[in-house]
Design an enzyme around this catalytic site. Sequence first.
Site, short mmCIF file in Angstrom:
data_model
loop_
_atom_site.label_atom_id
_atom_site.label_comp_id
_atom_site.label_asym_id
_atom_site.label_seq_id
_atom_site.Cartn_x
_atom_site.Cartn_y
_atom_site.Cartn_z
N GLY A 68 0.95 -1.45 0.04
CA GLY A 68 -0.06 -0.10 0.04
C GLY A 68 0.72 1.28 0.05
N GLY A 70 0.22 5.48 0.76
CA GLY A 70 -0.74 6.61 0.97
C GLY A 70 -0.13 7.99 0.83
CB VAL A 75 1.14 -0.03 3.92
CG1 VAL A 75 1.06 -1.40 4.79
CG2 VAL A 75 0.67 1.20 4.49
CE LYS A 91 0.23 4.50 6.59
NZ LYS A 91 -1.20 4.95 6.41
CG ASP A 184 -11.00 7.95 6.44
OD1 ASP A 184 -12.16 8.16 5.58
OD2 ASP A 184 -9.97 7.83 5.93
CE LYS A 186 -10.86 5.60 3.46
NZ LYS A 186 -9.96 6.71 2.70
N PRO A 187 -15.43 1.67 2.91
CG PRO A 187 -16.62 1.28 1.23
CD PRO A 187 -16.29 2.37 2.09
CG ASN A 189 -9.92 2.91 6.45
OD1 ASN A 189 -8.83 2.69 5.77
ND2 ASN A 189 -10.25 4.33 6.61
#
Length: 928
Positions: A68, A70, A75, A91, A184, A186-187, A189
């Site tokens: 990942g 961001g 990550v 991370k 936050d 949301k899908p 997360n």
Amino acid sequence: MPTHAREAFLLETCGNDDALRARVEALIAGYEAADSFLEDSPIERPLLPPEEKIGDVIGRYALQRRIGDGGCGVVYLAEQKEPVRRHVALKVIKLGMDTNAVIARFTAERQALAMMDHPDIARVFDAGTTEAGRPFFVMEYVDGVRITEFCDEHNLSLHERLELFARVCLAIQHAHQKGIIHRDVKPSNILVARSDGVPTPKVIDFGIAKATQGRLTEETLLTGVGQFMGTPAYMSPEQAELRDFDIDTRSDVYSLGVLLYEMLTGQPPFDPQELVRGGIDEVRRVIREVDPPRPSARIAALSADACKAIAQTRRVPPPHLRNALRGDLDAIVMRCLEKPRTRRYGTAQELADDVRRHLRHEPVEARPQSTAYRIQKFVARNQLACLSVAAITATLVGGTIVSVRQAVRATAAEQTATAERDAATAAGRAEALARADAQRRQEQAEDLLTFMLGDFRTELQKIGRLNLLDAVGEKAMDYFAGLNARDLTDTALVRQSKALTQIGETRIDQARYPEAAAAFTTAYDRAAALCERHPSNADMLFERAQAEFWIGFVARRRGEFAEEREWLMRYRDSAIALNEIEGKTLRSQNELTYGYHNLAVLDFEAGDLKAARAGFLSERHAIAELLAANPGDLELQTRMTDIASWLGSVAERDGAYLEAVERYTEMSSGIETLMAREPDVVLWQERLAASVTFTGNLQAMTAQPDRAMASYDRAMQLLDALVARDPHNQRWLVVSLNLQLQRITLLLAAGETDTAHELLPPVREQLEALVAAEPGSHEFTRRLATAWRLEARLQMATQPPDARAAIDRAIALGNGLIQQDRANSWAVGEFAQAQLLAGRIAHASGDDAKARQHWQEAIGILGSRWENSHDWRFLDPAAQALVLTGETARARPLLERLARFGYHATDPLAASTLDIVSPPQGTNPNPR
């Protein structure tokens, strides 16, 4: 940007904002005039340390791959080396973000995260700094996908999605109890993976956005003054205000509502791309001021293809998806999305509790608690305890009858008082009040009847408890009998037609045919009156067609074949008319295919197998096209299994036993698929028992007795469970008893006469009771005749007088069917077998003349049916009768035909009689 491209960019970006355009152009001019000012740094800057790469070791963690990226961190999937070996998510803060403020905030956040201990929250294991001094986080590695993606990939039903969502709510509630607001939700997360086959959610990124003060994903927005703590599409109105002090746990409740909206409808309330394109101020305005459509309204606004795609991933027919969302789920979602926080659920726990109330069919807190609503919920969750409700309904209907009659008498009495002016005025008022009261009572009773005999009946049918509605049906029939169709309004006619049809269907399911016929005939009167008033109204025509079909169907069950053909032809003509009025809708196409299906059944019963096969194949093609356009339609899927059954019957009667087995296997496979989707619906158990029985019959007559008995035993288990659910359901009982007769036949063939002797009497006694209760049922009568024939067969060797009495009883029952012209091919074959056995019993007692008379009777009963037939029901008894009467030459072609098909008589007596010719070379007498 190249100079020539700037003009177009400014025009598109600034639009009509001349002031903004002037400021940007001034800045550009200043840049151009500055030349090389401050192009180079006036001070020496230290080189930044290199970024981590795969294979590096940070503390106890070896980086394996990047998973990942961001705005402020990267990550990695890492392997922890000690004190245990495991995979973790690590991370690392990106270069330039390792400020004292960030590290200090992270330290405080780490303490808060360490307090959380919930199975559905990804845990934080460790934290520290790299050798270069950059902070890193070590968290539980979740090998899953975002929750919405998981739900769609695995086609989770609405029920399964709601169970999963409730778990997420409880995880968020745990965080709230620890003083942490996610901000936050949301899908992306909430990741979901299967654990021991069960979908398990993991909530991630708790507090990380707050700790880093930066943008973690490309979806998160920042402003120059305040900060959007979250993602616009999932952000609460108070988050959009950019006032961090004004945010509490109800902000997460709002985001959970957005998540639930997307899990149900396939998209969030506001389009994320549209929000971002609108700019920050537009994002804030929409979130704070615009009310999204309810989930059911969002589905209704979709195109047919989009709705079909969404419904398919939720395992629900497209027409039913909107209805499934309307009501409880609409209310739950919209309460979460209220703009004022005070009108939302107070906690995530309250939201989870309401979702689970809906799943348990309990009233939800988000909806007004009206009496009707609470009753509806009570019935839904107490399906087996509603006998009292049925009794109350019956009482209300009975009371309505009295009220209506009293109103009529009151009207007549008041009319006689109109001689005087004042009395006439009073009478008029009294009459109006009486009529209004009667009308109100009538509407109340009929509304409740519609519910009891409609939605409630459907639920009871699924669980096999239609007997709870017996009292309701009886009272309703008394009530309707006192009303004249010509005196009723259109609304009353529609309501009563539907209710009467539902009563009739209930009686059909219970095999109470005379009562069913009375209900359908009255329903036809109502529907026909409507059609006369509104000849071009498709709904009225549809209701009349339903009554026509059911009248024909009852006639079939009662053996009234001429009446059956008349009414089914009427139904076909109504279906054609409906198609012309309504066009090619799913309903009209369904009715038309049903109309032609019935004609194929009539061809089958008349022995025209070629026409029947063509009709069923044509119907299958039409249904396949409808199913391609409506893949989730359970009725269409059920019809495909029904067609497979009919094609199997056609193949069996045509001597194509291998093809018949394939068709019955196709039927079983389709029904098992439906059972997997709706395991509690008893209709699938009943039909699976039928398909397994059909296969067992073929195995029995192709010399596979062990496999046949195994099939019968499996079908018996299914039927026993059904009869135990509702011992008063005559149809289930008679099917179960018939299967027992087939098992007894196999036991006789295997020489297990003691077991057969033990099983037969209770079966015969129950059939006697059914025939006494329903003497008009040719089905019950035929099966009782079979029971007496088997009794005679059992007594033949040891108790000849008892055998003669038993076979005389079987012949008397068969004669009754023949003389009343109510004998189908099964009944004709059964009667011929009874005459053959009667002849054998007479022959055994030395009365050869009597024996020959019985055998000649069998030939006479069969007539010319066997001459060009491939149906063993005619060929077997005809061949036996010809051999027993010495006409072996006439019997030989029939026997060769049976041998070519692979047929073997089950009864040893019949087998020894027929075993006078070897199968033709190359014939497989035992096809598998």
